[in-house]
Scaffold this active site. Structure first.
Site, short mmCIF file in Angstrom:
data_model
loop_
_atom_site.label_atom_id
_atom_site.label_comp_id
_atom_site.label_asym_id
_atom_site.label_seq_id
_atom_site.Cartn_x
_atom_site.Cartn_y
_atom_site.Cartn_z
N LYS A 114 -3.82 -15.88 -20.55
CA LYS A 114 -5.12 -15.22 -20.70
C LYS A 114 -6.22 -16.23 -21.00
O LYS A 114 -7.28 -16.22 -20.37
CB LYS A 114 -4.99 -14.21 -21.85
CG LYS A 114 -6.11 -13.24 -21.98
CD LYS A 114 -5.80 -12.26 -23.12
CE LYS A 114 -4.51 -11.50 -22.86
NZ LYS A 114 -4.21 -10.50 -23.89
N LYS A 120 1.09 -15.73 -30.95
CA LYS A 120 1.05 -14.34 -31.41
C LYS A 120 1.87 -14.23 -32.67
O LYS A 120 2.81 -14.98 -32.88
CB LYS A 120 1.65 -13.41 -30.34
CG LYS A 120 1.16 -11.98 -30.46
CD LYS A 120 -0.21 -11.84 -29.84
CE LYS A 120 -0.74 -10.44 -29.92
NZ LYS A 120 -1.97 -10.29 -29.11
N HIS A 140 1.28 -25.57 -26.46
CA HIS A 140 0.42 -26.54 -27.15
C HIS A 140 -0.39 -27.39 -26.17
O HIS A 140 -0.85 -28.46 -26.54
CB HIS A 140 1.28 -27.47 -28.03
CG HIS A 140 1.92 -26.76 -29.18
ND1 HIS A 140 3.19 -27.01 -29.62
CD2 HIS A 140 1.46 -25.77 -29.99
CE1 HIS A 140 3.49 -26.24 -30.65
NE2 HIS A 140 2.46 -25.47 -30.89
N HIS A 141 -0.54 -26.92 -24.94
CA HIS A 141 -1.29 -27.76 -23.99
C HIS A 141 -2.74 -27.90 -24.45
O HIS A 141 -3.43 -28.83 -24.07
CB HIS A 141 -1.21 -27.20 -22.57
CG HIS A 141 -2.03 -25.97 -22.34
ND1 HIS A 141 -1.70 -24.75 -22.89
CD2 HIS A 141 -3.17 -25.77 -21.65
CE1 HIS A 141 -2.61 -23.86 -22.53
NE2 HIS A 141 -3.51 -24.45 -21.79
N SER A 194 -13.61 -14.09 -29.90
CA SER A 194 -12.97 -14.81 -31.00
C SER A 194 -13.29 -16.32 -30.90
O SER A 194 -13.49 -17.00 -31.90
CB SER A 194 -11.46 -14.63 -30.98
OG SER A 194 -11.10 -13.46 -31.67
P1 NAD Z 1 -5.12 -0.06 -32.33
O1 NAD Z 1 -4.05 -0.04 -33.35
O2 NAD Z 1 -6.53 -0.15 -32.76
O3 NAD Z 1 -5.03 1.25 -31.39
C1 NAD Z 1 -3.91 1.66 -30.66
C2 NAD Z 1 -4.00 3.17 -30.49
O4 NAD Z 1 -2.97 3.62 -29.62
C3 NAD Z 1 -3.82 3.93 -31.81
O5 NAD Z 1 -4.88 4.85 -31.96
C4 NAD Z 1 -2.47 4.63 -31.63
O6 NAD Z 1 -2.38 5.86 -32.33
C5 NAD Z 1 -2.43 4.83 -30.13
N1 NAD Z 1 -1.09 5.05 -29.60
C6 NAD Z 1 0.08 4.51 -30.00
N2 NAD Z 1 1.10 4.94 -29.23
C7 NAD Z 1 0.55 5.78 -28.35
C8 NAD Z 1 1.09 6.58 -27.30
N3 NAD Z 1 2.39 6.57 -27.02
N4 NAD Z 1 0.24 7.33 -26.56
C9 NAD Z 1 -1.07 7.36 -26.82
N5 NAD Z 1 -1.64 6.64 -27.82
C10 NAD Z 1 -0.83 5.87 -28.56
O7 NAD Z 1 -4.72 -1.24 -31.34
P2 NAD Z 1 -5.67 -2.04 -30.36
O8 NAD Z 1 -6.16 -3.24 -31.05
O9 NAD Z 1 -6.62 -1.09 -29.71
O10 NAD Z 1 -4.61 -2.55 -29.28
C11 NAD Z 1 -4.18 -1.74 -28.19
C12 NAD Z 1 -3.59 -2.62 -27.10
O11 NAD Z 1 -4.57 -3.56 -26.68
C13 NAD Z 1 -2.37 -3.45 -27.52
O12 NAD Z 1 -1.52 -3.59 -26.41
C14 NAD Z 1 -2.98 -4.79 -27.87
O13 NAD Z 1 -2.04 -5.84 -27.77
C15 NAD Z 1 -4.05 -4.88 -26.81
N6 NAD Z 1 -5.14 -5.83 -27.13
C16 NAD Z 1 -5.90 -5.69 -28.25
C17 NAD Z 1 -6.94 -6.58 -28.49
C18 NAD Z 1 -7.87 -6.44 -29.66
O14 NAD Z 1 -8.87 -7.18 -29.71
N7 NAD Z 1 -7.64 -5.53 -30.59
C19 NAD Z 1 -7.18 -7.62 -27.59
C20 NAD Z 1 -6.40 -7.73 -26.45
C21 NAD Z 1 -5.39 -6.81 -26.23
#
Ligand code: NAD
Length: 467
Positions: A90, A102, A60-61, A358
């Site tokens: 981040k 989260k 909460h900073h 965002s």
């Molecule tokens: P998403 O659900 O859109 O996509 C994830 C993809 O990974 C899916 O297509 C899934 O089928 C695939 N997947 C799952 N397990 C797998 C495996 N073992 N091998 C290969 N592919 C696999 O999710 P996203 O939003 O793209 O998020 C992906 C990562 O990025 C997460 O760690 C998330 O925390 C991080 N992230 C997302 C955002 C965002 O804006 N969406 C922002 C920062 C970080």
């Protein structure tokens, strides 16, 4: 193996050891401020069901706190704590003025219809709203793994049902569809940010020399794991910048083509056949994890945490590990890679593009005006007058096409991408400089955590303690 939250804390402690802050302050920064665990019932097509969810407000900073909502069967409290902590660091790294948070629901989304998912999402949101764990000034969720603009629209609408008279109600969640108060460029923001970060890293002549690569992204061979939101756009922007995407990995397998894959063609193939496998001209690779070990210059995990572990780290051939996903590398795997000289661009910096845009969306919602709306035509007219003046002074007439290109005002998407680019470049330089100034820092993750730690610590020290 350490848990995900323990891993994040190993990284935190490594940076903390380089500071003189009192232990109490370090603990205040490191530990989550509030953890809300809920069980809530929903009547789905399967009948009466109880779901387990969490919202963790790590720091909460600064308020509001901010962080995505994850839907996955593997979600648990430790994971949400880890992801919330990463959000704190981040946001600090990229100077986005939020604390970290989260949320998550333990659910396999493939088992539910859109109608059921809407009920589950709305009920989860209602649980958060009831306890003041959501709101434009306290806690603002966003998409993460398993959720997207559709869920964010349901959440915004649920909040609006509780607070119909709140003029700032749209700012309760980000990542909404553009037609529901979202912002242009948010969907691709994380992937675009990963690309900007990678471009910056590959532009550093000293670092590239150390790992034996040429400067720039052009021609670099890339492997991307996960073709979801982050992975797809990252692969696409890297390809547009001249990278050769040699392999793409999904849950059910990977495909490999040393001459390069067309990312959009693969995405279309996946949509029509239900899998990326059997893509014409490419070789199937199973199990999918083997794709991480393919020969390439840049490995981009963009799926989930704990993908690069002590067991497979010695076989990773990439010279650059670009962490697009959160927590893809365990602490012991990191050590193996760093000892081998791999350049790791850490998640806590590299995937900050999503939260950055965002932040722009939140500002847009609070100000109730689209970026560019007020100034665009004025800017355009000023540039137009400048072009005319140059024509007059030089005697050269610009073509209609040239005039259109030069004399234009910025649209929302131009400003969003420009703000994102500036943020990713500036933060990279801050981290790089910190590492170069202090010989004790030998990797970018430690530099990134140290940068975050200094900023959060300064804020807490200035705030004092209430009462
Ligand atoms: P998403 O659900 O859109 O996509 C994830 C993809 O990974 C899916 O297509 C899934 O089928 C695939 N997947 C799952 N397990 C797998 C495996 N073992 N091998 C290969 N592919 C696999 O999710 P996203 O939003 O793209 O998020 C992906 C990562 O990025 C997460 O760690 C998330 O925390 C991080 N992230 C997302 C955002 C965002 O804006 N969406 C922002 C920062 C970080």
């Amino acid at each position: 193996m350490l848990s995900f939250f323990e891993t994040v804390n190993v990284y935190f402690e490594k940076a903390a050891a380089l500071t003189e802050y009192p232990r109490g302050l370090l603990d205040q920064i490191k530990l989550p401020n509030a953890v809300y665990a809920i069980q809530f019932p929903v009547r789905t097509a399967k009948g009466y069901e109880v779901f387990q969810g969490w919202r963790v407000q790590h720091s909460h900073h600064r308020v509001p706190v901010k962080g995505g909502i994850r839907y996955a069967p593997t979600v648990d409290e430790d994971e949400i704590k880890a992801l919330a902590a990463l959000m704190t660091y981040k946001c600090a790294i990229v100077d986005v003025p939020f604390g970290g948070a989260k949320g998550g629901v333990q659910i396999d989304t493939k088992q539910y219809s859109a109608e059921d998912l809407e009920k589950i999402t709305r009920r989860y949101a209602a649980e958060l709203i009831k306890k003041n764990f959501m709101g434009p000034g306290v806690d603002v969720p966003a998409p993460d793994y398993g959720t997207g603009p559709r869920e964010m629209a349901w959440i915004a609408d649920t909040y609006g049902a509780f607070y119909p008279n709140a003029v700032d109600q749209l700012a309760c969640v980000t990542g909404k569809p553009v037609t529901q108060g979202g912002i242009r460029g948010r969907v691709e923001a994380t992937g675009r940010g990963v690309y900007y970060g990678l471009r910056e890293a590959c532009d550093d002549a000293k670092d590239m020399k150390r790992i034996g690569l040429d400067r720039g992204l052009d021609g670099k061979r890339v492997v991307v794991q996960g073709l979801g939101n982050v992975g797809y756009y990252t692969a696409l922007f890297c390809q547009e910048a001249g990278c050769v995407v040699v392999a793409l990995a999904e849950r059910d397998g990977a495909i490999y083509r040393p001459e390069g894959l067309n990312v959009d063609a693969v995405a279309r193939h996946q949509k029509t056949t239900g899998s990326i496998l059997n893509f014409p001209g490419a070789k199937n690779i199973t199990p999918t994890r083997r794709a991480l070990e393919l020969e390439c210059d840049i490995l981009i995990p963009a799926a989930l945490e704990n993908q690069i572990i002590a067991e497979n780290a010695p076989r990773i051939q990439a010279k650059i590990l670009a962490e697009a996903a959160n927590g893809p590398t365990t602490a012991d795997a990191e050590k193996i890679l760093l000892d081998r000289g791999v350049l790791i661009i850490p998640d806590v910096y590299l995937n900050a593009g999503g939260v950055t845009v965002s932040y722009f969306e939140w500002i847009k919602n609070l100000s109730h005006v689209r970026f560019g709306r007020v100034g665009k035509r004025f800017e355009q007219a000023a540039h137009d007058r400048m072009v005319s003046a140059i024509e007059k002074a030089t005697g050269r007439t610009f073509s209609e096409e040239e005039r259109r290109r030069i004399a234009r005002g910025a649209d929302e998407i131009d400003l969003v991408n420009s703000g994102l680019e500036e943020t990713m470049i500036d933060a990279y330089q801050q981290i790089r400089e910190l590492a170069r100034r202090d010989s004790r820092i030998t990797d970018l993750r430690t530099a990134a955590f140290l940068s975050a730690l200094h900023k959060v610590a300064t804020t807490y020290l200035e705030l004092g303690i209430f009462p």
